[in-house]
Design a protein around this motif. Structure first.
Motif, PDB file in Angstrom:
ATOM      1  N   UNK A   1      36.241   0.850 -35.082  1.00  0.00           N
ATOM      2  CA  UNK A   1      36.742   1.571 -36.244  1.00  0.00           C
ATOM      3  C   UNK A   1      38.249   1.702 -36.175  1.00  0.00           C
ATOM      4  N   UNK A   2      38.872   1.683 -37.352  1.00  0.00           N
ATOM      5  CA  UNK A   2      40.325   1.863 -37.428  1.00  0.00           C
ATOM      6  C   UNK A   2      40.648   3.330 -37.186  1.00  0.00           C
ATOM      7  N   UNK A   3      41.703   3.591 -36.444  1.00  0.00           N
ATOM      8  CA  UNK A   3      42.088   4.958 -36.114  1.00  0.00           C
ATOM      9  C   UNK A   3      42.553   5.687 -37.374  1.00  0.00           C
ATOM     10  N   UNK A   4      42.209   6.966 -37.450  1.00  0.00           N
ATOM     11  CA  UNK A   4      42.611   7.785 -38.582  1.00  0.00           C
ATOM     12  C   UNK A   4      43.996   8.345 -38.304  1.00  0.00           C
ATOM     13  N   UNK A   5      44.903   8.159 -39.250  1.00  0.00           N
ATOM     14  CA  UNK A   5      46.264   8.664 -39.117  1.00  0.00           C
ATOM     15  C   UNK A   5      46.406   9.866 -40.044  1.00  0.00           C
ATOM     16  N   UNK A   6      46.692  11.022 -39.450  1.00  0.00           N
ATOM     17  CA  UNK A   6      46.862  12.237 -40.243  1.00  0.00           C
ATOM     18  C   UNK A   6      48.349  12.515 -40.395  1.00  0.00           C
TER      19      UNK A   6
ATOM     20  N   UNK B   1      35.799  -3.391 -37.930  1.00  0.00           N
ATOM     21  CA  UNK B   1      35.787  -4.823 -37.662  1.00  0.00           C
ATOM     22  C   UNK B   1      34.670  -5.104 -36.666  1.00  0.00           C
ATOM     23  N   UNK B   2      33.851  -6.122 -36.961  1.00  0.00           N
ATOM     24  CA  UNK B   2      32.722  -6.472 -36.112  1.00  0.00           C
ATOM     25  C   UNK B   2      33.252  -7.151 -34.855  1.00  0.00           C
ATOM     26  N   UNK B   3      32.873  -6.612 -33.680  1.00  0.00           N
ATOM     27  CA  UNK B   3      33.321  -7.198 -32.422  1.00  0.00           C
ATOM     28  C   UNK B   3      32.258  -8.079 -31.788  1.00  0.00           C
ATOM     29  N   UNK B   4      30.970  -7.687 -31.909  1.00  0.00           N
ATOM     30  CA  UNK B   4      29.903  -8.524 -31.362  1.00  0.00           C
ATOM     31  C   UNK B   4      28.600  -8.254 -32.104  1.00  0.00           C
TER      32      UNK B   4
END
Length: 72
Positions: A54-59, A36-39
């Motif tokens: 970046x979205x966190x990677x869930x393992x 997601x663009x923050x600035x």
């Protein structure tokens, strides 16, 4: 054409030549990960720096399947 540099914190993730500049709050996919663009910061007329989150990677761990093991 703009040289768009994508950063996460101070790490450069990607540089692309784009015709349009991403807007703040826009959802992107960078290297197969959701971002997601923050600035958006304009350095000069051709270079643009875009900060992304970046979205966190869930393992998840797969349970062991003992039925496929050879018996000794």
């Amino acid at each position: 054409m703009f040289a768009v540099h994508f950063f996460e914190n101070k790490n450069q993730l990607l540089t692309q030549l784009l015709k349009t500049i991403p807007t703040e709050g826009q959802d992107l996919k960078i290297k197969g990960r959701k971002a997601k663009v923050t600035s958006v910061t304009t350095v000069d007329e051709k270079n643009i720096h875009v900060q992304v989150a970046l979205e966190a990677i869930v393992k998840t761990k797969q349970p062991l399947d003992l039925a496929n093991k050879k018996k000794r």
